[in-house]
Write an enzyme that holds these catalytic residues in place. Structure first.
Site, short mmCIF file in Angstrom:
data_model
loop_
_atom_site.label_atom_id
_atom_site.label_comp_id
_atom_site.label_asym_id
_atom_site.label_seq_id
_atom_site.Cartn_x
_atom_site.Cartn_y
_atom_site.Cartn_z
N SER A 121 0.82 -1.21 0.00
CA SER A 121 0.00 0.00 0.00
C SER A 121 0.85 1.26 0.00
CB SER A 121 -0.91 0.01 1.23
OG SER A 121 -0.13 0.00 2.42
N HIS A 142 -3.17 -3.99 -5.40
CA HIS A 142 -3.44 -3.48 -4.06
C HIS A 142 -4.93 -3.54 -3.74
CE1 HIS A 142 -3.67 0.09 -1.09
NE2 HIS A 142 -3.50 -1.04 -0.45
N GLU A 154 -6.27 -1.57 -6.89
CA GLU A 154 -5.35 -0.76 -7.70
C GLU A 154 -4.36 -1.69 -8.39
OE1 GLU A 154 -5.14 3.35 -5.09
OE2 GLU A 154 -3.94 1.64 -4.42
#
Length: 506
Positions: A121, A142, A154
């Site tokens: 992250s 992510h 993501e």
């Protein structure tokens, strides 16, 4: 439907890894779950089977599904057991050296065509892949906690990541029931980057003594429509999680003022006052319920003076109509009488500055935030200046509470509360577009799904006017002299000529 990656491994059996393994098994992949802690993978599998059995008992899934999900999930004992996987997703501790070591071990045992993905992250995908012989096979993937409920993921390309790999991961995300968004390899990617404005600006407001935690939370919930105020949210996520992210993104962007953290959260973290999970954060918690202080009742005023409205007030016509609806006596002369409440409604400026520039008596001058149409809010916000008389403050409070709508009275602040938080959110989002980190469309999707905002940040800008947001930022920069508020070129150019922020040519 053919599953994109039939054989998947997840490394890390914590909450994140367990959630990824869950949705992968439910989507049809055979899943190996590996953790270095002895028994962790087996315990995670048992917990997921128990969860599926509960869903079965509630009628959410049938017996065949519950059995199939469990049959696809297998604990693994060592990295070598992952040799035959099509995709390996890492979800371990956020330490660059530990992740690099794991991927080097994986590269030594998996097939040449196996895709490697990191759930990081906050770390650079490029840096994680630097230890690989073939960094083009690594991408960021992510997810957000809790994975089954947070439906955005993501997909991040490092400098050397093969573009086809990102396309394959995006397709797999859709098969998992998630919405993929594409991001460049930059600090915070999309969601954690775009989320910088909400909490950090609220902390600055508290740090200036403008209002307390509860007042700011109430304002942003009731005026803008956020589900949680920033301090409620930080209590939920816990400062031992959120403050390090603030620090990390700030430092990775070489101390960019827009992302500057606060000494308030640093001190609270040092003292262990981190949030709901320990029973004390910005609020105290009893049986998991925040003990939020009650709002004081509006003052009782025998007679409310007439009201004079500045000719430069934002939404002046609407403000006049509101005053009429509230039964106010309105003065229409070129200047206020000695008895009048002098009402200003600036964008970005503080009440003090307006009183000085417009040559108004500061003792009788009070501000109201009119960025958002009054009919669209559940709360009105008034601001005093250091010279505002108590009787003027109380009379204005009583007047604007006449119809039962909640009223907050804060101390002087350039941009009140809502203006400065919304403008900061929009500005950071605009700069994400300026940097080409992602498309405006993916930005809006990522923020609404990943942060739960009532609108995407660019849509906020459109709803309340890019030109107004730009004016707020310019004026706040004047008031505070802080480069934090300098408008992004992307916003400045569009706001200056009145272009939409969301309808952008890709």
């Amino acid at each position: 439907m053919k599953i994109q990656f039939p054989n998947v491994a997840v490394v890390g059996a914590g909450a994140m890894g367990r959630g990824i393994a869950q949705i992968a098994a439910q989507a049809g992949s055979e899943v190996l779950l590996l953790d270095t802690q002895e028994g962790a993978a087996q315990a995670a599998r048992a917990a997921l089977i128990d969860q599926w059995n509960k869903l079965l008992a509630k009628g959410r899934i049938d017996a065949e599904q519950a059995g199939a999900f469990a049959a696809r999930l297998h604990p693994a004992d060592e990295v070598a057991a992952l040799a035959g996987c099509d995709l390996v997703i890492e979800a371990i501790v956020e330490r660059l050296d530990v992740k690099q070591k794991l991927f080097a071990e994986l590269e030594a045992v998996v097939r040449p065509d196996t895709v490697l993905a990191t759930n990081t992250s906050s770390l650079s995908v490029t840096a994680i892949g630097a230890a690989l012989q073939r960094p083009e096979r690594l991408a960021g993937f992510h997810f957000f906690n809790p994975v089954p409920l947070m439906k955005v993921v993501e997909v991040i390309a490092g400098l050397k990541t093969d573009a086809s790999l990102c396309a394959a991961l995006a397709a797999y995300a859709r098969q998992l029931g998630h919405t993929p968004v594409q991001a460049q390899d930059t600090p915070g990617f999309i969601v954690n980057h775009a989320g910088r404005g909400f909490g950090t600006e609220a902390l600055r407001i508290v740090g200036e003594g403008v209002a307390d935690f509860a007042t700011i939370d109430r304002i942003l919930r009731d005026q803008v429509g956020f589900k949680l105020g920033p301090f409620e949210l930080m209590d939920l996520t816990a400062l031992d999680v959120s403050h390090p992210v603030m620090e990390s993104i700030y430092r990775q962007y070489y101390d960019e003022p827009r992302y500057r953290p606060s000494v308030i959260t640093a001190q609270r973290l040092a003292g262990g006052v981190v949030g709901k999970k320990v029973g004390e954060g910005f609020y105290r918690y009893v049986d998991g319920v925040a003990q939020m202080p009650a709002e004081a009742a509006p003052p009782v005023v025998a007679a409310i003076p007439p009201v004079w409205v500045s000719p430069r007030a934002a939404r002046r016509a609407e403000l006049y109509q509101l005053l009429k609806d509230l039964g106010a006596t309105i003065e229409t002369g070129q200047s206020p009488s000695p008895q009048a409440i002098t009402l200003v409604a600036p964008l970005g400026f503080d009440v003090t500055t307006v009183a000085v520039v417009e040559r108004l008596d500061p003792a009788r001058t009070i501000g109201i935030d009119m960025l958002i149409d009054d009919a669209a809010t559940k709360r009105r916000v008034l601001a005093t200046n250091p010279a505002t008389r108590v009787d003027i403050r109380d009379a204005a409070h009583a007047l604007f509470a006449r119809d039962g709508k909640a009223v907050s009275v804060i101390r002087d602040s350039g941009g009140f509360v809502t203006q400065r938080v919304v403008a900061t959110i929009v500005n950071i989002a605009s700069d994400i577009c300026q940097q080409g980190i992602c498309s405006p469309k993916d930005l809006e999707t990522a923020v609404t799904l990943g942060l739960g905002y009532p609108l995407g940040p660019l849509a906020m800008g459109d709803r309340w006017g890019p030109t107004n947001i730009l004016e707020v930022l310019f004026n706040m920069q004047t008031v505070y002299g802080d480069p934090r508020y300098r408008p992004s070129p992307w916003l400045r150019r569009r706001g200056a000529i009145g272009l939409s922020l969301t309808h952008v040519e890709e």
